[in-house]
Design a protein around this motif. Structure first.
Motif, short mmCIF file in Angstrom:
data_model
loop_
_atom_site.label_atom_id
_atom_site.label_comp_id
_atom_site.label_asym_id
_atom_site.label_seq_id
_atom_site.Cartn_x
_atom_site.Cartn_y
_atom_site.Cartn_z
N VAL A 1 20.86 41.17 -71.51
CA VAL A 1 20.01 40.98 -72.67
C VAL A 1 19.06 42.08 -73.05
O VAL A 1 18.82 42.58 -74.05
CB VAL A 1 19.19 39.34 -72.62
CG1 VAL A 1 18.28 39.55 -71.28
CG2 VAL A 1 18.51 39.01 -73.70
N ASP A 2 18.71 42.59 -71.94
CA ASP A 2 17.88 43.97 -72.10
C ASP A 2 18.35 45.29 -72.73
O ASP A 2 17.86 45.80 -73.62
CB ASP A 2 17.06 44.02 -70.78
CG ASP A 2 16.33 43.09 -70.04
OD1 ASP A 2 15.68 42.24 -70.84
OD2 ASP A 2 16.28 43.02 -68.74
N ALA B 1 13.48 48.58 -57.63
CA ALA B 1 13.63 48.22 -58.80
C ALA B 1 14.72 47.35 -59.27
O ALA B 1 16.06 47.81 -59.01
CB ALA B 1 13.38 49.18 -59.80
N ASP B 2 14.89 46.29 -59.91
CA ASP B 2 15.75 45.49 -60.63
C ASP B 2 16.64 46.35 -61.69
O ASP B 2 16.19 46.99 -62.33
CB ASP B 2 15.52 44.23 -61.27
CG ASP B 2 15.07 43.23 -59.90
OD1 ASP B 2 15.32 43.45 -58.65
OD2 ASP B 2 13.99 42.40 -60.18
N LEU C 1 20.92 55.41 -71.91
CA LEU C 1 20.34 54.50 -71.25
C LEU C 1 20.85 54.20 -69.92
O LEU C 1 20.17 53.93 -68.85
CB LEU C 1 20.52 53.10 -72.00
CG LEU C 1 19.80 51.90 -71.32
CD1 LEU C 1 18.24 52.10 -71.49
CD2 LEU C 1 20.10 50.56 -72.23
N TYR C 2 22.02 54.22 -69.56
CA TYR C 2 22.69 54.19 -68.07
C TYR C 2 22.02 55.30 -67.26
O TYR C 2 21.52 55.26 -65.97
CB TYR C 2 24.26 54.22 -68.20
CG TYR C 2 24.68 54.08 -66.73
CD1 TYR C 2 24.97 53.04 -66.33
CD2 TYR C 2 25.13 55.32 -66.37
CE1 TYR C 2 25.39 52.91 -64.85
CE2 TYR C 2 26.01 55.07 -64.91
CZ TYR C 2 25.96 54.03 -64.30
OH TYR C 2 26.58 53.83 -63.06
N THR C 3 22.22 56.48 -67.91
CA THR C 3 21.61 57.66 -67.13
C THR C 3 20.08 57.31 -66.73
O THR C 3 19.58 57.80 -65.77
CB THR C 3 21.60 59.02 -68.26
OG1 THR C 3 23.10 59.19 -68.21
CG2 THR C 3 21.16 60.41 -67.14
N LEU C 4 19.28 57.18 -67.99
CA LEU C 4 17.89 56.90 -67.58
C LEU C 4 17.74 55.69 -66.45
O LEU C 4 16.67 55.85 -65.56
CB LEU C 4 17.23 56.21 -68.61
CG LEU C 4 16.84 57.41 -69.78
CD1 LEU C 4 16.42 56.93 -71.09
CD2 LEU C 4 16.16 58.78 -69.26
N ILE D 1 21.07 50.56 -79.34
CA ILE D 1 22.12 50.31 -78.67
C ILE D 1 23.20 49.60 -79.46
O ILE D 1 24.39 49.85 -79.57
CB ILE D 1 21.63 49.39 -77.31
CG1 ILE D 1 20.86 50.14 -76.34
CG2 ILE D 1 23.06 48.79 -76.78
CD1 ILE D 1 21.74 51.56 -75.82
N VAL D 2 22.61 48.49 -80.38
CA VAL D 2 23.47 47.90 -81.26
C VAL D 2 23.18 47.97 -82.44
O VAL D 2 22.20 48.18 -83.00
CB VAL D 2 23.28 46.11 -80.77
CG1 VAL D 2 24.22 45.24 -81.70
CG2 VAL D 2 23.50 45.74 -79.43
#
Length: 309
Positions: free
Chosen positions: A121-122, A115-116, A101-104, A129-130
């Motif tokens: 929470v996202d 982009a933010d 997810l970090y790479t994406l 992820i969890v």
């Protein structure tokens, strides 16, 4: 007791997810009208193993109706305290998915610099992820079956309460029908006699202008016989007798126990047939009006009967 086919029941149980965390499981049972027993299940994956047991319970307890079991669960609010004592109580982060997810995100921000970044929470809500604790399958099945049994019992209680109310409505309608029959039935012989006399009188007047020959006398006798036969044909004593018999059968069914919907459906057809015959044989405006009122009441009965199991 006689039951309606519509009703609702719900019950909840708790399921241990491990690490001191519990889930609140709620099972709902809803039922609406149906000609046959139609069972449906909307269960989360954790509760799927309980479906055969729920199906068997419903089949043994119910005979008609479209019945649906729904289940949903969420982590108990008190699990926050367990999470403080055990950081892994609410789940563990999937490192591989988190790195992906970090790479994406880096690639997306390179393409869209304004982009933010993802919020915490996202990230936590991102699929995979969890890894949340799910508890043991046996625990889920046991809790679902217990909650389903309690929800089914509540459903049956609500169906019986509504059935009791419907019996009162149906009994009131059959009482009105008896009142109509009680008023009209004693008058019918008089109506038939008056009609016969009037018809004979008209025929006599028509023949009065003819010569009283032998052929004329024979014709008069033949006409009188036809009048008598017609009077017999329009006599509705048998229809009244069958109508009262069917009303007694309705009352007997309503006073009994268990499923009576299909039997009452049949009796509604019989009552309708007799009311139609009364209307077709009517020899007075009052009889015609009574037949129409009976038809309206029978239709009211039919609508209410559709709700009974």
């Amino acid at each position: 007791m006689i039951s309606s086919m519509t009703g609702y029941g719900s019950a909840s149980r708790q399921v241990s997810l491990g690490g001191g965390v519990v889930a609140d499981l709620q099972v709902e049972c809803r039922a609406v009208n149906s000609r046959f027993l139609d069972l449906g299940f909307r269960l989360p994956d954790e509760c799927r193993g309980a479906e055969p047991a729920l199906r068997e319970m419903a089949s043994q307890s119910l005979s008609r109706g479209k019945v649906e079991f729904r289940a949903a669960w969420r982590v108990n609010a008190n699990a926050a305290g367990a999470a403080k004592a055990n950081p892994h109580a609410l789940g563990a982060l999937n490192a591989d998915r988190l790195d992906a997810l970090y790479t994406l995100q880096e690639k997306a921000q390179a393409a869209f610099p304004k982009a933010d970044a993802l919020r915490i929470v996202d990230i936590l809500r991102w699929p995979g992820i969890v890894s949340e604790p799910r508890g043991e399958e046996e625990g889920w099945i046991t809790a679902t079956v217990e909650a389903g049994r309690a929800a089914l019992a509540a459903l049956m209680d609500s169906r019986q309460a509504e059935g009791k109310a419907l019996v009162g409505v149906l009994t009131a309608i059959t009482s009105k029908m008896r009142d109509i029959v009680g008023v009209i039935e004693p008058k019918v012989p008089g109506y038939v006699s008056q009609y016969q006399e009037k018809l004979t009188e008209r025929l006599s007047e028509a023949l009065a202008s003819q010569e009283q020959s032998r052929d004329g006398a024979e014709l008069m006798e033949r006409i009188r016989q036809e009048v008598v036969l017609y009077a017999v044909r329009i006599d509705i004593a048998e229809e009244f007798a069958r109508l009262k018999t069917h009303l007694q059968a309705v009352d007997k069914a309503l006073a009994g126990n268990g499923p009576v919907g299909k039997r009452l459906d049949f009796l509604m057809q019989e009552l309708g047939r007799e009311a139609n015959t009364l209307g077709s044989k009517s020899v007075s405006e009052e009889c015609t009006q009574a037949a129409l009122e009976l038809k309206l009441l029978i239709e009211q009965l039919r609508e209410q009967v559709q709700n009974l199991e």
